[in-house]
Each structure stands twice: as C-alpha cells, then as structure tokens.
Design a protein around this motif. Structure first.
Motif, PDB file in Angstrom:
ATOM      1  N   MET A  46       0.826  -1.216   0.000  1.00 26.68           N
ATOM      2  CA  MET A  46       0.000   0.000   0.000  1.00 26.68           C
ATOM      3  C   MET A  46       0.859   1.263   0.000  1.00 26.68           C
ATOM      4  O   MET A  46       1.959   1.263   0.516  1.00 26.68           O
ATOM      5  CB  MET A  46      -0.899   0.025   1.242  1.00 26.68           C
ATOM      6  N   ASN A  71      -2.524   5.850   0.857  1.00 24.59           N
ATOM      7  CA  ASN A  71      -3.564   4.898   1.253  1.00 24.59           C
ATOM      8  C   ASN A  71      -3.478   4.549   2.733  1.00 24.59           C
ATOM      9  O   ASN A  71      -4.495   4.435   3.416  1.00 24.59           O
ATOM     10  CB  ASN A  71      -3.486   3.623   0.405  1.00 24.59           C
ATOM     11  N   ASN A  72      -2.237   4.360   3.226  1.00 25.61           N
ATOM     12  CA  ASN A  72      -2.049   4.069   4.655  1.00 25.61           C
ATOM     13  C   ASN A  72      -2.639   5.186   5.508  1.00 25.61           C
ATOM     14  O   ASN A  72      -3.318   4.951   6.505  1.00 25.61           O
ATOM     15  CB  ASN A  72      -0.552   3.935   4.984  1.00 25.61           C
ATOM     16  N   GLN A 132      -6.423   5.363   5.330  1.00 24.35           N
ATOM     17  CA  GLN A 132      -6.958   4.221   6.073  1.00 24.35           C
ATOM     18  C   GLN A 132      -6.950   4.516   7.584  1.00 24.35           C
ATOM     19  O   GLN A 132      -7.943   4.310   8.278  1.00 24.35           O
ATOM     20  CB  GLN A 132      -6.114   2.978   5.744  1.00 24.35           C
ATOM     21  N   SER A 188       1.910   3.533  16.744  1.00 24.88           N
ATOM     22  CA  SER A 188       1.369   2.567  15.767  1.00 24.88           C
ATOM     23  C   SER A 188       0.768   1.320  16.423  1.00 24.88           C
ATOM     24  O   SER A 188      -0.310   0.877  16.046  1.00 24.88           O
ATOM     25  CB  SER A 188       2.453   2.142  14.773  1.00 24.88           C
ATOM     26  N   SER A 232       3.081   2.573  10.564  1.00 33.75           N
ATOM     27  CA  SER A 232       1.818   2.206   9.908  1.00 33.75           C
ATOM     28  C   SER A 232       1.507   3.116   8.735  1.00 33.75           C
ATOM     29  O   SER A 232       0.679   2.782   7.875  1.00 33.75           O
ATOM     30  CB  SER A 232       0.655   2.249  10.912  1.00 33.75           C
ATOM     31  N   ILE A 233       2.162   4.281   8.686  1.00 36.40           N
ATOM     32  CA  ILE A 233       1.983   5.206   7.563  1.00 36.40           C
ATOM     33  C   ILE A 233       3.113   5.046   6.539  1.00 36.40           C
ATOM     34  O   ILE A 233       2.888   4.833   5.363  1.00 36.40           O
ATOM     35  CB  ILE A 233       1.946   6.679   8.034  1.00 36.40           C
TER      36      ILE A 233
END
Length: 217
Positions: A1, A5-6, A9, A192, A211-212
C-alpha cells in the motif's frame, strides 16, 4: 500500500477530535510530500537538525512536532518554527526553550513528558516532579512557553492490560492537573502499535509512523 492509502486508512479509523502526528523521522522528503499531498499537515521528528532541514525544504503550512528527547544545546535550531515540543522533562529544558523562543519572538507550545512505563530507559517526570515544576516561581517567570498538556509512552509489551493501566494512569494525572491549568488541552499518547487503546483511554493526539511510512531501516 502507498503512504497516501495508509494515511487515509488510519484517518478513517480516528475520531474527529484526535490529532494525528505522522512520525516521519529518518524518512526522505519525498515520502513526507506524499503524506502532505494526501492532506497531512502535522509531522513528527525526533532529531532537531533533520527536522530543520525538512522544514527548509517543505511547505510552510506544516506543523512540526519534536517528539524525541530534546538536547538543550539544539533547541535554538528549531525555536524559529517548531509548533509543539512533546518530550519536555525538566525545568532546565523549559528555561532553555523559553530563552530561545524569546529570541525568535515566539511563544512555543510544550507538553510535559510523564514517566508511565515500567522500563527505566524512558524519560519523563513523576507526579510530584510535575506538581513541583508547575507550582514553582521559576516556571511562572517563563513567558515564552505555554504548557498545553502531557505526553507519555507506555511500556513496550504485548500485555494489553499493562499498557491500558499506564494510559489510564496518565489520563488521571492529566484530568487532575487540567483543573488548575486551563491550557491543558492535549494528551499525547499512543503509537502505531497501541494508538486505538490510547484513544479508548482518553488520548487526544496519537503519534503514528511505521503504519503510515512503513518500517525503518
């Protein structure tokens, strides 16, 4: 991804009142710009010189947050532009930030870092030290800083009960001190791995990196 998108989300899972700090330390400007183009405006760095270099290269509507341990001798490099300093853990450091903020004709927002983890390695104040700083005459003299809340890091563990206990403890300290400190609006806790739990426990600001942007080398 992709980073975009991260980011989208994660944002879709955050309540409206939660501020997201995208932790961009060690990542190139191109990665940050991808986040910027997806609408992210708050970036967190843990090295002052790296943050200053990125600040010079990037759009000026970004809020830069210093989230790492702060060395007093480096404060002058970020004083002209930093939006929020998360990890303030001594009166001496507050005095240095105040001094450099005055030179830049600014008032700099700060969070006081509380030690809530069982690990000895993490920095931070205990409740008595917090009370002692906030009630001291030396603190009252500092006109170029504003304490806007508290920050803390939970123990690095898989034990959710332990993390929850620490976050709940920090929230109770925050609530207690907020009564006499009306500027206390930010409780920065959660990263995260544990940000959803932190939000459940009362966090208003989460610091999310891997997470990003993906893992770091």
């Amino acid at each position: 991804m992709s980073i975009k998108n991260n980011l989208l989300q994660i944002k879709s899972t955050l309540p409206e009142h939660i501020n997201l700090v995208a932790v961009s330390k060690t990542k190139p400007v191109s990665d940050l710009m991808e986040g910027y183009e997806a609408g992210q405006r708050i970036f967190g760095e843990n090295k002052i010189q790296e943050m200053a270099e990125k600040w010079e290269q990037m759009p000026k509507d970004i809020q830069w947050h210093m989230i790492g341990h702060v060395q007093s001798n480096k404060v002058k490099f970020m004083a002209p532009f930093v939006s929020l300093i998360h990890g303030v853990d001594s009166l001496k450091l507050l005095q240095e930030i105040n001094k450099q903020a005055l030179k830049s004709n600014r008032i700099i927002d700060c969070l006081l870092q509380m030690h809530i983890a069982i690990e000895e390695t993490k920095f931070g104040l205990d409740q008595e030290e917090l009370a002692s700083i906030l009630s001291s005459n030396e603190f009252q003299e500092l006109k170029n800083i504003r304490i806007v809340g508290l920050m803390g890091m939970a123990t690095f563990t898989d034990k959710k009960d332990q993390i929850k206990k620490e976050f709940t403890h920090l929230k109770s300290i925050f609530d207690q001190f907020k009564i006499h400190n009306s500027q206390f609006t930010i409780l920065s806790m959660g990263m995260s791995g544990d940000y959803q739990l932190a939000i459940e426990c009362g966090s208003t600001m989460v610091r999310i990196g891997s997470s990003i942007f993906g893992g770091r080398n």
